[in-house]
Design a protein around this motif. Structure first.
Motif, PDB file in Angstrom:
ATOM      1  N   PRO A 120      58.740  26.269  65.740  1.00  0.00           N
ATOM      2  CA  PRO A 120      60.151  26.146  65.349  1.00  0.00           C
ATOM      3  C   PRO A 120      60.653  27.409  64.659  1.00  0.00           C
ATOM      4  O   PRO A 120      59.868  28.185  64.096  1.00  0.00           O
ATOM      5  CB  PRO A 120      60.150  24.953  64.385  1.00  0.00           C
ATOM      6  N   PRO A 121      61.969  27.650  64.695  1.00  0.00           N
ATOM      7  CA  PRO A 121      62.538  28.803  63.977  1.00  0.00           C
ATOM      8  C   PRO A 121      62.182  28.769  62.495  1.00  0.00           C
ATOM      9  O   PRO A 121      62.133  27.693  61.879  1.00  0.00           O
ATOM     10  CB  PRO A 121      64.045  28.637  64.194  1.00  0.00           C
ATOM     11  N   GLY A 122      61.890  29.927  61.955  1.00  0.00           N
ATOM     12  CA  GLY A 122      61.603  30.032  60.529  1.00  0.00           C
ATOM     13  C   GLY A 122      60.215  29.588  60.128  1.00  0.00           C
ATOM     14  O   GLY A 122      59.925  29.472  58.930  1.00  0.00           O
ATOM     15  N   THR A 123      59.340  29.334  61.115  1.00  0.00           N
ATOM     16  CA  THR A 123      57.967  28.922  60.801  1.00  0.00           C
ATOM     17  C   THR A 123      56.984  29.838  61.514  1.00  0.00           C
ATOM     18  O   THR A 123      57.376  30.738  62.266  1.00  0.00           O
ATOM     19  CB  THR A 123      57.703  27.463  61.221  1.00  0.00           C
ATOM     20  N   ASN A 124      55.704  29.594  61.302  1.00  0.00           N
ATOM     21  CA  ASN A 124      54.680  30.405  61.966  1.00  0.00           C
ATOM     22  C   ASN A 124      53.547  29.516  62.457  1.00  0.00           C
ATOM     23  O   ASN A 124      53.370  28.378  62.010  1.00  0.00           O
ATOM     24  CB  ASN A 124      54.136  31.489  61.041  1.00  0.00           C
ATOM     25  N   TYR A 125      52.796  30.042  63.397  1.00  0.00           N
ATOM     26  CA  TYR A 125      51.605  29.376  63.923  1.00  0.00           C
ATOM     27  C   TYR A 125      50.610  30.438  64.337  1.00  0.00           C
ATOM     28  O   TYR A 125      50.998  31.499  64.865  1.00  0.00           O
ATOM     29  CB  TYR A 125      51.940  28.474  65.115  1.00  0.00           C
ATOM     30  N   THR A 126      49.314  30.172  64.119  1.00  0.00           N
ATOM     31  CA  THR A 126      48.268  31.125  64.493  1.00  0.00           C
ATOM     32  C   THR A 126      47.530  30.638  65.727  1.00  0.00           C
ATOM     33  O   THR A 126      46.877  29.587  65.697  1.00  0.00           O
ATOM     34  CB  THR A 126      47.274  31.328  63.338  1.00  0.00           C
ATOM     35  N   TYR A 127      47.658  31.388  66.816  1.00  0.00           N
ATOM     36  CA  TYR A 127      46.868  31.124  68.020  1.00  0.00           C
ATOM     37  C   TYR A 127      45.454  31.661  67.787  1.00  0.00           C
ATOM     38  O   TYR A 127      45.273  32.779  67.286  1.00  0.00           O
ATOM     39  CB  TYR A 127      47.474  31.837  69.230  1.00  0.00           C
ATOM     40  N   LYS A 128      44.455  30.870  68.168  1.00  0.00           N
ATOM     41  CA  LYS A 128      43.061  31.259  67.975  1.00  0.00           C
ATOM     42  C   LYS A 128      42.307  31.050  69.282  1.00  0.00           C
ATOM     43  O   LYS A 128      42.180  29.913  69.750  1.00  0.00           O
ATOM     44  CB  LYS A 128      42.412  30.410  66.864  1.00  0.00           C
ATOM     45  N   PHE A 129      41.831  32.126  69.876  1.00  0.00           N
ATOM     46  CA  PHE A 129      41.096  31.999  71.134  1.00  0.00           C
ATOM     47  C   PHE A 129      40.052  33.101  71.242  1.00  0.00           C
ATOM     48  O   PHE A 129      40.078  34.086  70.489  1.00  0.00           O
ATOM     49  CB  PHE A 129      42.052  32.035  72.340  1.00  0.00           C
ATOM     50  N   GLN A 130      39.148  32.928  72.191  1.00  0.00           N
ATOM     51  CA  GLN A 130      38.095  33.904  72.432  1.00  0.00           C
ATOM     52  C   GLN A 130      38.195  34.418  73.858  1.00  0.00           C
ATOM     53  O   GLN A 130      38.384  33.627  74.788  1.00  0.00           O
ATOM     54  CB  GLN A 130      36.710  33.292  72.200  1.00  0.00           C
ATOM     55  N   VAL A 131      38.072  35.724  74.025  1.00  0.00           N
ATOM     56  CA  VAL A 131      38.077  36.312  75.376  1.00  0.00           C
ATOM     57  C   VAL A 131      36.635  36.272  75.887  1.00  0.00           C
ATOM     58  O   VAL A 131      35.986  37.297  76.066  1.00  0.00           O
ATOM     59  CB  VAL A 131      38.680  37.731  75.380  1.00  0.00           C
ATOM     60  N   LYS A 132      36.178  35.058  76.153  1.00  0.00           N
ATOM     61  CA  LYS A 132      34.772  34.808  76.463  1.00  0.00           C
ATOM     62  C   LYS A 132      34.415  35.324  77.845  1.00  0.00           C
ATOM     63  O   LYS A 132      35.031  34.948  78.847  1.00  0.00           O
ATOM     64  CB  LYS A 132      34.498  33.299  76.381  1.00  0.00           C
ATOM     65  N   ASP A 133      33.411  36.194  77.920  1.00  0.00           N
ATOM     66  CA  ASP A 133      32.880  36.704  79.184  1.00  0.00           C
ATOM     67  C   ASP A 133      33.980  37.271  80.077  1.00  0.00           C
ATOM     68  O   ASP A 133      33.978  37.051  81.292  1.00  0.00           O
ATOM     69  CB  ASP A 133      32.127  35.589  79.922  1.00  0.00           C
ATOM     70  N   GLN A 134      34.925  37.984  79.495  1.00  0.00           N
ATOM     71  CA  GLN A 134      36.012  38.599  80.259  1.00  0.00           C
ATOM     72  C   GLN A 134      36.122  40.077  79.960  1.00  0.00           C
ATOM     73  O   GLN A 134      35.810  40.541  78.859  1.00  0.00           O
ATOM     74  CB  GLN A 134      37.354  37.939  79.921  1.00  0.00           C
ATOM     75  N   ILE A 135      36.543  40.816  80.973  1.00  0.00           N
ATOM     76  CA  ILE A 135      37.000  42.190  80.819  1.00  0.00           C
ATOM     77  C   ILE A 135      38.340  42.267  81.544  1.00  0.00           C
ATOM     78  O   ILE A 135      38.758  41.318  82.204  1.00  0.00           O
ATOM     79  CB  ILE A 135      36.016  43.199  81.450  1.00  0.00           C
ATOM     80  N   GLY A 136      39.028  43.406  81.445  1.00  0.00           N
ATOM     81  CA  GLY A 136      40.139  43.628  82.354  1.00  0.00           C
ATOM     82  C   GLY A 136      41.502  43.788  81.710  1.00  0.00           C
ATOM     83  O   GLY A 136      41.649  43.917  80.501  1.00  0.00           O
ATOM     84  N   SER A 137      42.509  43.762  82.591  1.00  0.00           N
ATOM     85  CA  SER A 137      43.898  44.059  82.245  1.00  0.00           C
ATOM     86  C   SER A 137      44.743  42.795  82.405  1.00  0.00           C
ATOM     87  O   SER A 137      44.786  42.207  83.486  1.00  0.00           O
ATOM     88  CB  SER A 137      44.437  45.163  83.160  1.00  0.00           C
ATOM     89  N   TYR A 138      45.432  42.416  81.336  1.00  0.00           N
ATOM     90  CA  TYR A 138      46.228  41.199  81.325  1.00  0.00           C
ATOM     91  C   TYR A 138      47.491  41.445  80.497  1.00  0.00           C
ATOM     92  O   TYR A 138      47.735  42.542  80.009  1.00  0.00           O
ATOM     93  CB  TYR A 138      45.424  40.031  80.749  1.00  0.00           C
ATOM     94  N   PHE A 139      48.279  40.390  80.287  1.00  0.00           N
ATOM     95  CA  PHE A 139      49.458  40.522  79.431  1.00  0.00           C
ATOM     96  C   PHE A 139      49.833  39.178  78.846  1.00  0.00           C
ATOM     97  O   PHE A 139      49.335  38.134  79.265  1.00  0.00           O
ATOM     98  CB  PHE A 139      50.637  41.145  80.200  1.00  0.00           C
ATOM     99  N   TYR A 140      50.696  39.202  77.848  1.00  0.00           N
ATOM    100  CA  TYR A 140      51.228  37.980  77.246  1.00  0.00           C
ATOM    101  C   TYR A 140      52.743  37.979  77.400  1.00  0.00           C
ATOM    102  O   TYR A 140      53.367  39.015  77.630  1.00  0.00           O
ATOM    103  CB  TYR A 140      50.840  37.870  75.761  1.00  0.00           C
ATOM    104  N   TYR A 141      53.339  36.790  77.274  1.00  0.00           N
ATOM    105  CA  TYR A 141      54.796  36.680  77.346  1.00  0.00           C
ATOM    106  C   TYR A 141      55.248  35.352  76.756  1.00  0.00           C
ATOM    107  O   TYR A 141      54.457  34.402  76.678  1.00  0.00           O
ATOM    108  CB  TYR A 141      55.285  36.821  78.790  1.00  0.00           C
ATOM    109  N   PRO A 142      56.506  35.236  76.329  1.00  0.00           N
ATOM    110  CA  PRO A 142      57.003  33.954  75.832  1.00  0.00           C
ATOM    111  C   PRO A 142      57.187  32.966  76.978  1.00  0.00           C
ATOM    112  O   PRO A 142      57.729  33.314  78.029  1.00  0.00           O
ATOM    113  CB  PRO A 142      58.339  34.314  75.167  1.00  0.00           C
ATOM    114  N   SER A 143      56.719  31.729  76.769  1.00  0.00           N
ATOM    115  CA  SER A 143      56.704  30.751  77.857  1.00  0.00           C
ATOM    116  C   SER A 143      57.813  29.716  77.739  1.00  0.00           C
ATOM    117  O   SER A 143      57.944  28.858  78.612  1.00  0.00           O
ATOM    118  CB  SER A 143      55.350  30.027  77.871  1.00  0.00           C
ATOM    119  N   THR A 144      58.590  29.766  76.681  1.00  0.00           N
ATOM    120  CA  THR A 144      59.636  28.783  76.463  1.00  0.00           C
ATOM    121  C   THR A 144      60.966  29.252  77.057  1.00  0.00           C
ATOM    122  O   THR A 144      61.250  30.459  77.105  1.00  0.00           O
ATOM    123  CB  THR A 144      59.823  28.543  74.958  1.00  0.00           C
ATOM    124  N   ALA A 145      61.779  28.255  77.502  1.00  0.00           N
ATOM    125  CA  ALA A 145      63.121  28.526  78.042  1.00  0.00           C
ATOM    126  C   ALA A 145      63.061  29.704  79.011  1.00  0.00           C
ATOM    127  O   ALA A 145      62.189  29.756  79.876  1.00  0.00           O
ATOM    128  CB  ALA A 145      64.099  28.768  76.895  1.00  0.00           C
TER     129      ALA A 145
END
Length: 557
Positions: A108-133
């Motif tokens: 929500p606006p005015g709040t925060n959240y921490t994403y926690k993940f592991q790039v397990k057994d991966q190499i390479g080129s990727y990207f992130y982007y906003p998925s809402t609306a």
């Protein structure tokens, strides 16, 4: 025991403890803090509202190594809820962190959240982007770069430096205006231009150089098409590109004058600065579009003298050329992967197919408004994320399993059905998925949570006898695949990553208007070896927001 012997034994014990801690300790952590906000920028020369991260557009790079743990603390300073998706990161056992509406409540606006993940057994080129609306149409995207660990050799000498190159088409209209058009049942017009790392060059030598490179050195460029609609062709004046990696797979190192990078795809190349020391243009232009949109970025040889030629190299024409280029891509079976075992040791061509899923991509209407669909079903995101409804054991109140069938019905372009679309699957089944493109435009499809073997692309209709044309030896293991007009593409994979995973058309307009669905992969043993439980402090929304937390679904170690 003498003092000398005691100190020797104590020293050996301390060394042993440090060694054991290093061996058994966790993989390294990377911590990022992001402040997401709007800024008034002019990517195409027209002022507009752009989503920045820490004041940057494109956003900051996530730069890691195989098996790193990544924590991204996102502060939402815009006026709408937002989520971020980590495109190509497999999220082993952890679809909770996908950042898609089917798995995660938005921030929500005015709040925060921490994403926690592991790039397990991966190499390479990727990207992130906003998925809402339609927030991606306002920016908020950036590069993810995953290096090999030191003990895993890479099949080329380390380059002098490397660069993330975010390329994509761009609209000068705001994401709010674009969303209003789509919500009103109208298709989007063609984009207004093409950006290279957030900038649009005109090939007139008036732009500052984007890359300053040393003569005689070798550099690595990681190209990702983060756009919305068009495939793009990328080339560099007077320079060849050696392809070395595609979405996590080391490739046979062929040389190319240009590369077609379809929406959502990433390619990594080496370029040797072996030409006359001066300026040169990197050129990016749209493919398969009625009018070609072009952008440039200047590459400058340090110490060179002279502007770049304004005679820009032309892109190839027609999709047949692009298809032939796809067929030239091969997995490098002699290279190591992210794990210390031969990359080609997984002989996918010898595994029996347990299920074939055919997906027909079509456009249609619902209540007189434009929608896009797979097999006549157009997905809509419910208020309650699908994964949460499943975990709280209330799926029947949110969605229906298996409303999409393995074989598409007769195509009815006039009518599509809108509902949450979920395909139930069997854990560890080896499946074949056929993407059929019934339309006149080139499409790109992505499956989250997995890398799959891109075994075939052809024109015409698919039938079982087409399997004789599959590449069952060294097809690339990747996360996206393109399908040319009136053609098909085939992929193979083992559904060994438990969770709720998204299949989507990477064209923003099409995924927003329903051309996506989710695959539910559940572990029958309910073991933590297969899937994580609901994370602590995970945000809740929809009908589960006020429900008591259920006991953990998964147990064991």
């Amino acid at each position: 025991m003498s003092r000398v012997k005691f100190e020797l034994v104590l020293g050996l014990l301390l060394i042993s403890c440090l060694f054991l801690r290093r061996v058994h300790g966790e993989d390294p952590y990377l911590f990022y803090t992001w402040n997401v906000a709007y800024a008034n920028l002019s990517p195409l020369g027209v002022p507009q509202q752009v989503i920045t991260i820490n004041g940057e557009f494109p956003g900051p790079m996530i730069n890691g190594t195989s098996n790193n743990n990544v924590w991204v603390n996102v502060f939402n300073n815009i006026d709408e809820p937002i989520s971020f998706h980590w495109h190509g990161i497999q999220q082993r056992k952890n679809s909770w962190q996908e950042g898609l509406p089917g798995t995660t409540c938005p921030i929500p606006p005015g709040t925060n959240y921490t994403y926690k993940f592991q790039v397990k057994d991966q190499i390479g080129s990727y990207f992130y982007y906003p998925s809402t609306a339609l927030h991606k149409a306002a920016g908020g995207y950036g590069s993810i770069r995953i290096h090999s660990r030191d003990l895993i050799p890479i099949p080329f000498d380390p380059p002098e430096a490397e660069f993330a190159v975010m390329i994509g088409d761009w609209y000068s209209k705001s994401h709010v205006e674009l969303k209003k058009q789509l919500d009103g049942g109208r298709t989007l017009a063609k984009p207004d231009g093409v950006l290279i790392n957030g900038k649009a060059g005109k090939g007139d030598n008036k732009d500052e150089p984007m890359f300053n490179l040393q003569p005689g050195k070798i550099y690595r460029f990681r190209f990702c098409n983060v756009g919305f609609k068009y495939s793009l062709n990328v080339r560099i004046q007077n320079h060849k590109m050696k392809l070395v990696e595609v979405e996590g797979s080391h490739t046979v190192q062929n040389m190319y004058d240009s590369l077609d990078v379809h929406v959502g795809q990433c390619y990594s190349v080496l370029v040797t600065m072996d030409q006359e020391p001066k300026d040169y243009f990197m050129v990016v232009s749209t493919r398969f579009s009625k009018s070609v949109l072009t952008s440039t970025a200047t590459i400058r040889y340090v110490g060179g003298n002279g502007p770049a030629s304004t005679d820009l190299p032309q892109a190839p024409t027609g999709w047949a050329w692009s298809l032939n280029q796809f067929r030239s891509f091969r997995w490098n079976l002699t290279a190591s992967a992210a794990r210390p075992n031969p990359q080609g040791s997984y002989h996918y061509g010898g595994i029996n197919i347990t299920r074939t899923i055919k997906l027909a991509s079509t456009a249609g209407k619902a209540d007189g408004k434009l929608r896009y669909a797979f097999n006549g079903l157009s997905h809509t995101d419910p208020e309650t994320p699908l994964k949460l409804a499943e975990y709280f054991d209330v799926p029947d109140k949110v969605f229906q399993y298996d409303n999409i069938k393995d074989d598409p019905p007769a195509v009815d372009d006039e009518n599509v059905k809108i509902e949450p679309v979920v395909l139930n699957s069997t854990f560890r089944n080896f499946v074949e998925i056929i993407f059929e493109n019934h339309e006149k435009s080139t499409q790109t499809f992505h499956l989250s949570g997995y890398s799959f073997f891109a075994v075939g692309i052809e024109a015409g209709k698919w039938s079982p006898d087409k399997r004789k044309n599959y590449n069952l030896l060294d097809a690339l293991s990747r996360t996206t695949i393109q399908v040319y007009p009136k053609g098909w593409a085939a992929i193979m994979l083992t559904l060994d990553n438990a969770g709720m995973w998204n299949v989507r058309n990477m064209a923003l307009e099409r995924s927003y208007l329903g051309q996506q669905f989710y695959i539910s992969v559940l572990s029958p043993e309910r073991s933590l070896r297969d899937e994580y439980n609901l994370p602590e402090n995970f945000p809740l929304c929809g009908i589960v927001k006020t429900m008591p937390l259920p006991p953990p679904r998964y147990s064991g170690t």
